[in-house]
Design an enzyme around this catalytic site. Structure first.
Site, mmCIF file in Angstrom:
data_model
loop_
_atom_site.group_PDB
_atom_site.id
_atom_site.type_symbol
_atom_site.label_atom_id
_atom_site.label_comp_id
_atom_site.label_asym_id
_atom_site.label_seq_id
_atom_site.Cartn_x
_atom_site.Cartn_y
_atom_site.Cartn_z
ATOM 1 N N GLU A 45 0.877 -1.175 0.000
ATOM 2 C CA GLU A 45 0.000 0.000 0.000
ATOM 3 C C GLU A 45 0.906 1.214 0.000
ATOM 4 O O GLU A 45 1.494 1.559 1.010
ATOM 5 C CB GLU A 45 -0.904 0.001 1.246
ATOM 6 C CG GLU A 45 -1.803 1.219 1.345
ATOM 7 C CD GLU A 45 -2.472 1.362 2.704
ATOM 8 O OE1 GLU A 45 -2.595 2.509 3.194
ATOM 9 O OE2 GLU A 45 -2.878 0.335 3.292
ATOM 10 N N THR A 73 -3.732 6.301 1.848
ATOM 11 C CA THR A 73 -3.943 7.703 2.240
ATOM 12 C C THR A 73 -4.523 8.499 1.084
ATOM 13 O O THR A 73 -4.096 9.616 0.791
ATOM 14 C CB THR A 73 -2.624 8.341 2.767
ATOM 15 O OG1 THR A 73 -1.904 7.398 3.544
ATOM 16 C CG2 THR A 73 -2.928 9.545 3.659
ATOM 17 N N LYS A 133 -11.097 -1.369 6.206
ATOM 18 C CA LYS A 133 -9.878 -1.241 7.004
ATOM 19 C C LYS A 133 -10.251 -0.780 8.418
ATOM 20 O O LYS A 133 -10.824 0.300 8.582
ATOM 21 C CB LYS A 133 -8.931 -0.223 6.348
ATOM 22 C CG LYS A 133 -7.662 0.021 7.170
ATOM 23 C CD LYS A 133 -6.668 0.902 6.426
ATOM 24 C CE LYS A 133 -6.944 2.359 6.601
ATOM 25 N NZ LYS A 133 -5.768 3.206 6.279
#
Length: 214
Positions: A45, A73, A133
Site C-alpha cells: 500500500e 492515504t 480497514k
C-alpha cells in the site's frame, strides 16, 4: 487496470499482509517496497503522502507483476483517479469517502476505507466496499473484529495500525481476512536499513504461513 476487481481482491486476501509504505522521496518508497516484496510480502500500500506516488505505483506495477500494488492515504477523487490510471490494484483511505467509493465502483477497483465505528462500517458496506480497514487497529484491538462480526457477519476486515509480529495470530484468530503492517514491518527503511525490512517481511510471512496451516 487490466486486473478485474475480483482477481485483485483475491490477491489482497492471498497476500495476507499488506506493507504500508511511507517515505519522503519516491526513490526511498520504491526501494522500501521492493525490500518488502523481496522478503515475500506481496501486498504493498503505497501512500499518497509519498511525493509523485502515482509514478512509483506505475513503476512497481510494471516491474512486479506478482505483487498487488495499491494506493494508500487517498483523500479525494482526483488522487484516486490518478492512482487508478497509474495501475493501482486497490484504493485505501483513512476514512470512508462516498465519492471515492462511487469512483472505485465505476472502475471496478477495490476500495478499502478506514473505519473505527459501526456506523462508518455500515456506510462502507452500503458504499460497496468489499474489505473494510479497521483503523487505527491499535485503539480497537482484536476483540473489535469479533464484536463487529456479530451484527455484520458478512464484513471483511483488514486491521491496520498497531499490527505486529507478536499480535498477528490474534488478529487472524479474531477473523481478519488480511492485515496492514506499517512501522513494525517497514520501519527500518526510514534509516536506510532495507535488509532489515526484507528480514522483517520474511518473519511476517513465516508467521502468516504458520497461522494459515494450523
Amino acid at each position: 487496470m487490466t486486473m478485474n476487481r475480483v482477481q485483485n481482491l483475491q490477491k489482497i486476501v492471498d497476500a495476507g499482509i499488506i506493507a504500508v509504505v511511507r517515505a519522503d522521496t519516491p526513490q526511498k518508497a520504491e526501494t522500501l517496497s521492493k525490500a518488502a516484496i523481496k522478503g515475500g510480502v506481496m501486498g504493498i500500500e503505497l501512500t499518497f503522502t509519498v511525493p509523485h506516488a502515482d509514478q512509483v505505483i506505475a513503476k512497481l506495477t510494471e516491474e512486479l507483476p506478482d505483487g498487488v500494488i495499491g494506493a494508500g492515504t487517498v483523500l479525494d477523487v482526483t488522487s484516486a483517479r490518478l492512482a487508478m490510471m497509474a495501475g493501482a490494484g486497490y484504493i485505501v483511505s483513512p476514512t470512508f469517502d462516498a465519492d471515492i467509493a462511487k469512483l472505485c465502483n465505476l472502475y471496478q477497483v477495490p476500495y478499502l476505507p478506514g473505519c473505527s465505528s459501526m456506523t462508518e462500517m455500515q456506510r462502507a458496506l452500503e458504499g460497496g466496499s468489499d474489505i473494510v480497514k479497521l483503523f487505527p487497529a491499535s485503539v480497537a484491538g482484536p476483540s473489535m473484529i469479533k464484536a463487529v462480526k456479530a451484527p455484520f457477519p458478512q464484513i471483511n476486515i483488514m486491521p491496520t495500525g498497531g499490527v505486529s509480529l507478536e499480535n498477528l495470530d490474534q488478529w487472524f484468530a479474531a477473523g481478519a481476512v488480511c492485515v496492514g503492517a506499517g512501522g513494525n514491518l517497514v520501519g527500518p527503511g526510514e534509516t536506510g536499513d532495507y535488509d532489515q525490512v526484507t528480514e522483517n517481511a520474511k518473519k511476517y510471512i513465516q508467521k502468516l504461513n504458520e497461522i494459515r496451516h494450523q
